[in-house]
Scaffold this motif. Structure first.
Motif, mmCIF file in Angstrom:
data_model
loop_
_atom_site.group_PDB
_atom_site.id
_atom_site.type_symbol
_atom_site.label_atom_id
_atom_site.label_comp_id
_atom_site.label_asym_id
_atom_site.label_seq_id
_atom_site.Cartn_x
_atom_site.Cartn_y
_atom_site.Cartn_z
ATOM 1 N N TRP A 90 103.929 -18.779 16.283
ATOM 2 C CA TRP A 90 104.474 -19.359 17.508
ATOM 3 C C TRP A 90 103.364 -19.750 18.468
ATOM 4 O O TRP A 90 103.324 -20.873 18.955
ATOM 5 N N ILE A 91 102.474 -18.813 18.738
ATOM 6 C CA ILE A 91 101.461 -19.041 19.755
ATOM 7 C C ILE A 91 100.489 -20.129 19.315
ATOM 8 O O ILE A 91 100.024 -20.934 20.118
ATOM 9 N N ASP A 112 100.044 -7.289 12.353
ATOM 10 C CA ASP A 112 100.860 -6.381 13.165
ATOM 11 C C ASP A 112 100.658 -6.623 14.659
ATOM 12 O O ASP A 112 101.589 -6.476 15.455
ATOM 13 N N ILE A 113 99.433 -6.985 15.041
ATOM 14 C CA ILE A 113 99.163 -7.273 16.451
ATOM 15 C C ILE A 113 100.077 -8.391 16.937
ATOM 16 O O ILE A 113 100.644 -8.328 18.033
ATOM 17 N N ALA A 114 100.230 -9.431 16.105
ATOM 18 C CA ALA A 114 101.105 -10.544 16.475
ATOM 19 C C ALA A 114 102.546 -10.078 16.626
ATOM 20 O O ALA A 114 103.259 -10.473 17.562
ATOM 21 N N GLU A 115 102.994 -9.232 15.699
ATOM 22 C CA GLU A 115 104.375 -8.748 15.740
ATOM 23 C C GLU A 115 104.612 -7.871 16.970
ATOM 24 O O GLU A 115 105.639 -7.990 17.651
ATOM 25 N N ILE A 116 103.653 -6.991 17.239
ATOM 26 C CA ILE A 116 103.776 -6.072 18.372
ATOM 27 C C ILE A 116 103.824 -6.836 19.686
ATOM 28 O O ILE A 116 104.687 -6.596 20.538
ATOM 29 N N THR A 138 89.434 -25.153 15.848
ATOM 30 C CA THR A 138 89.723 -23.737 16.069
ATOM 31 C C THR A 138 91.220 -23.472 16.024
ATOM 32 O O THR A 138 91.687 -22.534 15.371
ATOM 33 N N VAL A 139 92.002 -24.297 16.719
ATOM 34 C CA VAL A 139 93.453 -24.128 16.711
ATOM 35 C C VAL A 139 94.022 -24.434 15.323
ATOM 36 O O VAL A 139 94.933 -23.746 14.849
ATOM 37 N N ALA A 140 93.467 -25.456 14.659
ATOM 38 C CA ALA A 140 93.936 -25.821 13.321
ATOM 39 C C ALA A 140 93.740 -24.675 12.338
ATOM 40 O O ALA A 140 94.629 -24.352 11.543
ATOM 41 N N LEU A 141 92.564 -24.024 12.393
ATOM 42 C CA LEU A 141 92.312 -22.899 11.508
ATOM 43 C C LEU A 141 93.150 -21.694 11.906
ATOM 44 O O LEU A 141 93.509 -20.866 11.070
ATOM 45 N N GLY A 142 93.465 -21.586 13.200
ATOM 46 C CA GLY A 142 94.401 -20.556 13.622
ATOM 47 C C GLY A 142 95.760 -20.767 13.004
ATOM 48 O O GLY A 142 96.437 -19.818 12.603
ATOM 49 N N ILE A 143 96.169 -22.043 12.889
ATOM 50 C CA ILE A 143 97.441 -22.364 12.233
ATOM 51 C C ILE A 143 97.387 -21.985 10.757
ATOM 52 O O ILE A 143 98.331 -21.416 10.203
ATOM 53 N N VAL A 144 96.260 -22.276 10.105
ATOM 54 C CA VAL A 144 96.108 -21.897 8.690
ATOM 55 C C VAL A 144 96.180 -20.381 8.546
ATOM 56 O O VAL A 144 96.868 -19.853 7.669
ATOM 57 N N GLY A 145 95.472 -19.671 9.434
ATOM 58 C CA GLY A 145 95.481 -18.213 9.369
ATOM 59 C C GLY A 145 96.843 -17.633 9.638
ATOM 60 O O GLY A 145 97.227 -16.613 9.064
ATOM 61 N N ALA A 177 95.981 -12.132 28.790
ATOM 62 C CA ALA A 177 94.918 -11.443 28.057
ATOM 63 C C ALA A 177 95.419 -10.925 26.714
ATOM 64 O O ALA A 177 94.745 -11.034 25.689
ATOM 65 N N VAL A 178 96.629 -10.366 26.722
ATOM 66 C CA VAL A 178 97.204 -9.824 25.495
ATOM 67 C C VAL A 178 97.454 -10.934 24.481
ATOM 68 O O VAL A 178 97.182 -10.785 23.291
ATOM 69 N N GLU A 179 97.952 -12.077 24.942
ATOM 70 C CA GLU A 179 98.241 -13.171 24.022
ATOM 71 C C GLU A 179 96.969 -13.860 23.532
ATOM 72 O O GLU A 179 96.971 -14.473 22.468
#
Length: 451
Positions: free
Chosen positions: A56-57, A127-131, A218-225, A382-384
């Motif tokens: 999502w983010i 898990d960090i994303a889920e939490i 950076t965002v594109a690789l974040g999408i891949v990850g 900061a958390v996101e």
């Protein structure tokens, strides 16, 4: 081959996910649709990892910052995922070992422990994303303080223990229901946003500027990850074994491999649609309004702000967004805790009570989030940010799971007639090499930014 696999299974210290292994009946001599229904389910649990809050983010931020350009990376990631998940399911069904067990069997104890640590870090990142997603949703819906919401998520792991007592098919049904909620919510919101569909179609065509633009890359690789999840390869190789199969009948094994692949592709196609909707929503509603709209809280507020989204703004849209976010977090909790069990038992041959293993897995993930919340006073921004960087780490960790998966499924002695075809092996190696090179560049640029 059967005798060899029995010996490997004995070395692996028992079947993968023993409490649910081979517990689901499948019909014999049934028609296509009835057989597909019996084998459907594992693909949904895997697809959950491709639409968790981390997606999502990154997807919404990609849309809000670069409009529809990064849709091509969602498409590419989904195609890569379909290939890798098919290979993972095939490995589990044919060898009767999950990827963690197979890796430990072929590498030994020392390297197995090292790989476990790396994989556990990837699961923690997931898990960090889920939490964060669940905690933010609880804050938005019920005004529960962020720190308390994070602590509450620790007890989510007990939900899976209760669900498994009802049978694994019930777990699969609940996951599919929650996926349907997410799909309906975002399809509705995207239709209201009235996107430029011609630009949407164009966005699926790859563009070279993604590679040359550091921020976009950076965002594109974040999408891949966030889309191609390393922990999902371990999970799928384990839950593909939940169906009862007569391993003395090679044709029945072939049928299981075939329908596992069909189930996986159908569910991942659904994940592709949801991820596309997320990016389209970010582009159609928030492009041009600044980078800050890539945050959950900002998105929640913006959906009811007529100065940003126009006449369609409504508190109902905000509430639906938060409900879908909570559904996504709960879904990911189920699969994340299962994966923690798979890798711990597979790499370490470590047995412990089910409840304790899942509390330990979630505890490892929740610690950095709690520290971040305390240090930054519960600021969602900061958390996101922690969430976004966790998804980039997943992209870096991916080759570590892709390499053994490709090696084992391309091994004729191990896989027999189910060995990868030459083009699949070549394509898998190309994907692994390309992603590794891109990730090296990502690490370099990230360090350059920090220092």
């Amino acid at each position: 081959m059967e005798e060899k696999h029995e010996q490997m299974l004995k070395y692996a210290n028992g079947p993968s996910l023993e409490e649910v292994n081979a517990t689901v009946d499948v019909p014999k001599n049934a028609g296509f649709w009835r057989t597909l229904f019996a084998f459907s389910g594992p693909g949904a649990l895997v697809a959950v990892g491709y639409m968790d809050p981390g997606n999502w983010i990154t997807s919404i931020e990609g849309g809000s910052r670069f409009e529809y350009t990064l849709l091509s990376f969602i498409l590419l990631s989904s195609l890569i995922a379909m290939l890798l998940q098919y290979m993972a399911a095939k490995l589990g069904i044919v060898t009767r070992m999950d990827l963690a067990q197979a890796t430990r069997h072929h590498t030994g104890k020392k390297l197995g422990i090292t790989l476990w640590v790396t994989t556990e870090l990837a699961i923690m990142a997931t898990d960090i994303a889920e939490i964060i997603g669940s905690a933010v949703a609880l804050e938005l819906l019920f005004h529960i303080p962020l720190l308390l919401g994070v602590i509450i998520t620790v007890f989510d792991v007990m939900l899976l223990l209760l669900l498994q007592k009802l049978g694994f098919r019930k777990v699969e049904a609940i996951v599919v229901t929650l996926i349907a909620v997410i799909l309906i919510v975002f399809a509705y919101e995207v239709l209201l946003s009235n996107p430029n569909w011609a630009s949407v179609v164009k966005g699926y065509v790859p563009q070279t500027k993604v590679v040359t633009n550091g921020s976009m890359l950076t965002v594109a690789l974040g999408i891949v990850g966030a889309t191609v999840m390393p922990h999902n390869l371990y999970l799928h190789s384990a839950i593909s074994q939940t169906r009862k199969i007569d391993y003395t009948n090679e044709e029945e094994v072939a049928r299981a491999v075939r329908f596992a692949g069909i189930d996986s592709n159908i569910q991942l196609a659904g994940a592709f649609v949801i991820n596309s909707l997320l990016l389209i929503l970010g582009a159609s509603m928030f492009f041009g309004h600044g980078d800050s709209l890539g945050r959950f809280v900002d998105l929640y507020n913006a959906l009811s702000n007529d100065k940003i989204v126009g006449a369609i703004a409504s508190p109902v849209l905000s509430v639906l967004f938060a409900i879908a976010l909570l559904a996504s977090g709960q879904n990911s909790t189920i699969t994340g805790t299962l994966t923690g069990e798979v890798v711990m038992e597979g790499f370490l041959h470590l047995k412990m009570p089910l409840w304790l293993r899942r509390v330990v897995t979630r505890g490892l993930a929740v610690t950095p989030v709690i520290i971040c919340v305390i240090l930054y006073g519960g600021k969602e921004s900061a958390v996101e940010s922690l969430l976004l960087y966790s998804q980039v780490f997943l992209s870096i960790a991916l080759p570590i799971s892709m390499i053994p998966l490709t090696i084992y499924t391309s091994d004729k002695k191990l896989m027999g007639r189910f060995v990868n075809s030459k083009w699949v092996s070549v394509l898998s190696w190309v994907i692994t090499i390309v992603l590794t090179l891109l990730n090296i560049r990502l690490v370099y640029e990230t360090l350059a930014t920090l220092f």
